[in-house]
Motif scaffolding. Structure first.
Motif, PDB file in Angstrom:
ATOM      1  N   LYS A   2      27.160 -13.561 -11.772  1.00 26.01           N
ATOM      2  CA  LYS A   2      28.117 -13.169 -12.809  1.00 26.01           C
ATOM      3  C   LYS A   2      27.383 -12.978 -14.119  1.00 26.01           C
ATOM      4  CE  LYS A   2      29.196 -17.968 -14.005  1.00 26.01           C
ATOM      5  NZ  LYS A   2      28.002 -18.454 -13.353  1.00 26.01           N
ATOM      6  N   GLU A   3      28.028 -12.263 -15.033  1.00 26.24           N
ATOM      7  CA  GLU A   3      27.434 -12.010 -16.346  1.00 26.24           C
ATOM      8  C   GLU A   3      28.035 -12.890 -17.431  1.00 26.24           C
ATOM      9  OE1 GLU A   3      27.916  -7.872 -17.117  1.00 26.24           O
ATOM     10  OE2 GLU A   3      26.332  -7.254 -15.723  1.00 26.24           O
ATOM     11  N   ILE A   4      29.067 -13.634 -17.104  1.00 28.90           N
ATOM     12  CA  ILE A   4      29.754 -14.500 -18.078  1.00 28.90           C
ATOM     13  C   ILE A   4      29.539 -15.941 -17.640  1.00 28.90           C
ATOM     14  CG2 ILE A   4      31.985 -15.064 -19.136  1.00 28.90           C
ATOM     15  CD1 ILE A   4      32.878 -12.219 -18.425  1.00 28.90           C
ATOM     16  N   TYR A   5      29.284 -16.859 -18.581  1.00 31.42           N
ATOM     17  CA  TYR A   5      29.069 -18.270 -18.254  1.00 31.42           C
ATOM     18  C   TYR A   5      29.844 -19.138 -19.237  1.00 31.42           C
ATOM     19  CZ  TYR A   5      25.580 -17.635 -21.931  1.00 31.42           C
ATOM     20  OH  TYR A   5      24.955 -17.324 -23.099  1.00 31.42           O
ATOM     21  N   LEU A   6      30.151 -20.330 -18.809  1.00 29.69           N
ATOM     22  CA  LEU A   6      30.965 -21.269 -19.584  1.00 29.69           C
ATOM     23  C   LEU A   6      30.254 -21.631 -20.882  1.00 29.69           C
ATOM     24  CD1 LEU A   6      33.663 -22.792 -19.362  1.00 29.69           C
ATOM     25  CD2 LEU A   6      32.399 -24.742 -18.410  1.00 29.69           C
ATOM     26  N   GLY A   7      31.015 -21.636 -21.976  1.00 28.59           N
ATOM     27  CA  GLY A   7      30.471 -21.979 -23.285  1.00 28.59           C
ATOM     28  C   GLY A   7      29.831 -20.793 -23.992  1.00 28.59           C
ATOM     29  N   GLN A   8      29.808 -19.625 -23.377  1.00 27.48           N
ATOM     30  CA  GLN A   8      29.152 -18.453 -23.964  1.00 27.48           C
ATOM     31  C   GLN A   8      29.903 -18.007 -25.229  1.00 27.48           C
ATOM     32  OE1 GLN A   8      28.848 -15.188 -21.246  1.00 27.48           O
ATOM     33  NE2 GLN A   8      27.956 -13.803 -22.743  1.00 27.48           N
ATOM     34  N   ASP A   9      29.156 -17.605 -26.260  1.00 26.76           N
ATOM     35  CA  ASP A   9      29.739 -17.117 -27.508  1.00 26.76           C
ATOM     36  C   ASP A   9      29.874 -15.593 -27.412  1.00 26.76           C
ATOM     37  OD1 ASP A   9      30.645 -16.571 -30.007  1.00 26.76           O
ATOM     38  OD2 ASP A   9      28.800 -17.188 -31.059  1.00 26.76           O
ATOM     39  N   MET A  10      31.085 -15.102 -27.331  1.00 28.05           N
ATOM     40  CA  MET A  10      31.338 -13.660 -27.190  1.00 28.05           C
ATOM     41  C   MET A  10      32.051 -13.103 -28.426  1.00 28.05           C
ATOM     42  SD  MET A  10      32.439 -13.328 -23.192  1.00 28.05           S
ATOM     43  CE  MET A  10      32.085 -11.583 -23.210  1.00 28.05           C
ATOM     44  N   SER A  11      31.943 -13.798 -29.540  1.00 23.40           N
ATOM     45  CA  SER A  11      32.660 -13.369 -30.739  1.00 23.40           C
ATOM     46  C   SER A  11      32.196 -12.010 -31.234  1.00 23.40           C
ATOM     47  CB  SER A  11      32.495 -14.408 -31.850  1.00 23.40           C
ATOM     48  OG  SER A  11      31.112 -14.598 -32.145  1.00 23.40           O
ATOM     49  N   ASN A  12      30.941 -11.628 -30.984  1.00 22.11           N
ATOM     50  CA  ASN A  12      30.436 -10.326 -31.430  1.00 22.11           C
ATOM     51  C   ASN A  12      30.501  -9.268 -30.345  1.00 22.11           C
ATOM     52  OD1 ASN A  12      29.801 -11.223 -34.031  1.00 22.11           O
ATOM     53  ND2 ASN A  12      27.877 -12.134 -33.297  1.00 22.11           N
TER      54      ASN A  12
END
Length: 775
Positions: free
Chosen positions: A99-109
């Motif tokens: 997967k490309e998304i992980y827990l705790g990831q900062d995606m605000s930008n």
């Protein structure tokens, strides 16, 4: 026969190709619908989950259960994550670690988060290759809301697009055909036979190929050079949920194979049939052509008017019977032709001797018959107009197009009197131009003659020249209109004279009353000051007596107590002051009445406009005051600094009175005891003055009443126009005011109003009228 066979072969070939094209389109639409439904299902389920209010504030376990339920519903979900309002991944569920998304990831930008959060809309990334497993995927994001229905985060899902290859591979396109999918960038994201382990994007940039994949106009056959540079029969269908296109292509070699076999068999059969038909035709032609030659020669003789011609054929077959019938028909036609000539002569005589105009037109509007009355009226002979379109000779430019359009409806159309909008005879009037360019007014009555099929064959028009009658009618109409205008002006003048006489009588009465009151009030006002001095002296003397003789005799003490001497001292001074103020007020009223009457000012005078307004308000003071069930009208004055203007003072005061009285009448409904709907609304008159230019003053009198509609506003200054009940208004007040301002003072009077927004009357007057001007 060969031509017929060729045509049949061509249409068979074309029909077979169109069937193949239709089959291709159905294949394309079927596969596209499957992909679209699959994608819609994925987006819809993610949308359902996003509708849960307060998803970001749920317990972590509850969030995980919801995400797991979603990811189990469809294998295309690789991972599903919840992102809070700060762009942080707070919960994540996935099927495999690629997967490309992980827990705790900062995606605000990340644009995935920013677009859905800021735009309150879903966001879908373009198709890309997952760097970990090498498979195509896309990422879908939708906004989620808290319990107060505000955007509180974003729900994101990674979508595995491997199912695209399965759908296109299962789409059967003949033996050598194939299917592929293009995204919005014209990149091929799936293709028949493409394996997952060696999947690579392919960008389609060939402009000729793209032109056929997305044609401007849809054609029956879409044949072009396909993906592998070979001629194909293609069909394209849009996948609306992703703005993608699904393309199905079948090589034309495979598409043409059954058609070629059919054409070969058809050609051999036609060749054999043609040989047999030619042999039979040569034999029959020899037996038919000779008698037909005699029959043709006889027909040419009859065409030239020789009805005694006969055909000599002794054969006993069908040609012999045809020759006998032809000879009998020729004899009957000869008899009928003679009868027709006699009737034609009879009808021509009747038409020429008729007194009315008679015109016969064919279904195209060409002149077929033109009687002697028409020749005498138009000065044209029948030879000059025969077979000409009547509108080109007799009608003016404005009427030609209409006449031509009417006749175009008659051509090649069956006429049903019950269903048609046209009911004959049609009666109308038309202007015709004669040969010497004179205009004649003619009353026409049109009827039609129909043939056996119900088609219009001729239009017969009978007319009467009514030019002289029309001239007389127009003269009578103008005389009637002139008399009505004169009567209206007479009534207006009479009413204005009556109104002027009333105002003159009112001025004389006001001046007389003012004069009679003025003398005694001057006497009273002149004696108040000495009386005040004498009274003050007497009161001072009494105070001195009290000072030096504090113990008066008992009789005097009792009298002082009885008259309340201590109260008389201050009250007597107030009484004299009130009498003085009252006499001054009466003098002001008398002066205002005298100024309003202006009996001594028949010509133009220099006056103060504000003084005239104040005098008018004084006259209407009783109407402004509140009564038992009415509010008092508040008058707001916004006076500017104005010079004295040259005017007719009495007439200008009349204008102020009329407009103020209309404003008071308009506020009647607002003066009643307030209800809950209009509580707090006070009836108000606003009077403002200003210099609109160095040589022009502007006086505005406005009310906050119900306003005036546009239809009434257009008639406001017309004589005798009123909206009041019968007996309560003459309709002359504003009309006379308009004449005084516009005609007598070279000014302008206008009304600005909207329904529900009150009304404002604007009076513009020049400062100078010219002193030498007289009434």
């Amino acid at each position: 026969m060969l031509t017929t066979g060729s045509i049949l072969g061509y249409f068979s070939f074309k029909s077979e190709l169109e069937k193949n094209q239709e089959l291709q389109q159905k294949r394309s639409e079927s596969a596209a619908n499957k992909i679209n439904n699959y994608l819609d299902n994925i987006q819809r389920k993610l949308g359902y989950l996003s509708t849960i209010r307060g998803l970001t504030s749920l317990d972590i376990k509850d969030q995980k259960n919801l995400l797991e339920g979603l990811i189990r519903s469809n294998n295309a979900y690789k991972s599903v994550a919840i992102i809070d309002r700060h762009g942080k991944v707070i919960n994540l569920v996935f099927l495999n670690p690629e997967k490309e998304i992980y827990l705790g990831q900062d995606m605000s930008n990340s644009p995935i988060f920013k677009y859905s959060f800021n735009k309150n809309d879903r966001y879908l990334t373009s198709v890309h290759i997952n760097q970990k497993n090498g498979l195509p995927q896309t990422i879908l994001s939708v906004p989620i809301r808290n319990e107060e229905d505000r955007i509180d985060g974003v729900l994101i899902a990674e979508i595995d697009l491997s199912f695209l290859g399965l759908i296109v591979s299962n789409t059967t396109v003949g033996k050598t055909g194939y299917t592929y999918v293009l995204d919005e960038r014209n990149i091929m994201v799936a293709k028949t036979g493409m394996m997952e382990e060696n999947f690579e994007f392919q960008h389609i940039s060939n402009p000729d190929l793209l032109k056929h994949l997305f044609p401007q106009q849809k054609t029956q056959l879409n044949i072009y050079s396909g993906l592998y540079d070979q001629k194909v029969l293609g069909a394209t269908t849009a996948i609306p949920s992703m703005q993608w296109k699904l393309v199905v292509e079948l090589p034309v070699n495979e598409a043409y194979a059954p058609i070629a076999r059919m054409l070969w068999i058809t050609s051999i059969s036609l060749f054999i049939i043609t040989l047999v038909s030619m042999a039979i035709g040569f034999y029959r032609a020899h037996r038919i052509l000779s008698p037909l030659k005699h029959l043709t020669e006889a027909a040419l003789e009859i065409r030239q008017g020789n009805f005694d011609t006969k055909v000599e054929i002794v054969e006993s077959d069908e040609l012999g019977l045809l020759a006998t019938a032809f000879n009998q028909m020729t004899a009957q036609v000869g008899k009928l032709f003679k009868v027709l000539e006699a009737e034609k002569t009879f009808v021509s005589t009747i038409l020429d001797t008729a007194g009315s105009l008679v015109l016969v037109l064919d279904d195209r509007g060409r002149i077929v018959r033109f009687n002697r009355a028409c020749e005498q009226t138009t000065l044209y002979s029948f030879k000059e107009v025969k077979n000409s379109f009547f509108w080109e000779i007799f009608l003016a430019d404005d009427d030609r197009q209409l006449a031509q359009s009417n006749f175009s409806q008659f051509q090649d159309q069956s006429f049903d009197a019950q269903e048609s909008n046209l009911q004959f005879p049609i009666q109308y009037e038309s202007s015709w131009i004669t040969k010497d360019k004179r205009l004649r007014q003619i009353a026409w009555s049109d009827t039609v003659l129909l043939d056996d099929r119900g088609y219009i064959q001729y239009v017969i028009s009978t007319g009467t020249d009514i030019s002289d009658r029309k001239v007389a009618e127009e003269e009578l109409k103008q005389a009637k209109e002139s008399a009505e205008v004169a009567l209206k002006n007479l009534r207006a003048t009479q009413s204005q004279l009556i109104q002027a006489e009333k105002m003159s009588g009112l001025g004389q009465l006001v001046a007389g009353i003012a004069h009679e009151i003025n003398n005694p009030i001057n006497f009273i006002h002149g004696n108040i000051l000495p009386a005040e001095t004498y009274a003050q002296d007497l009161l001072t003397l009494i105070e001195l007596y009290q000072k030096y003789y504090p113990e008066p005799p008992s009789e005097i003490a009792q009298f002082m107590e009885g008259i309340e001497l201590e109260f008389i001292f201050p009250d007597f001074r107030k009484l004299l002051s009130s009498m003085k103020l009252g006499s001054e007020r009466i003098r002001e009223i008398v002066d205002s009445l005298r100024n309003f009457s202006r009996l001594d000012e028949d010509g133009i005078k220099e006056v103060d406009v504000h003084e005239g307004i104040e005098n008018s308000l004084l006259i209407l003071q009783n109407n402004l005051k509140g009564k038992l069930e009415q509010k008092e009208i508040e008058v707001i004055k916004d006076y500017g600094e104005l010079p004295k203007i040259e005017c007719y003072p009495g007439q200008l005061n009349q204008v102020f009175i009329n407009i103020l009285a209309n404003g008071i009448d308009a506020l009647d409904n607002c003066r009643t005891i307030p209800s809950e709907s209009d509580e707090g609304k006070l009836p108000t008159l606003t009077i403002s003055t200003s210099l609109s230019s160095p040589d022009r003053v502007m006086i505005t009198i406005a009310d906050n009443g119900p306003g005036i509609s546009a239809s009434i506003r257009e008639q406001l200054f017309n004589p005798f126009f009123t909206t009041k009940p019968v007996g309560q208004g003459t309709g002359l007040g504003l009309s006379i005011s308009y004449q005084i301002v516009v005609e007598r003072h070279r000014g302008s009077l206008s009304c600005i109003s909207e329904v529900g927004g009150g009304a404002a009357f604007q009076i513009a007057l020049p400062v100078s009228q010219g002193i030498s001007r007289k009434i």
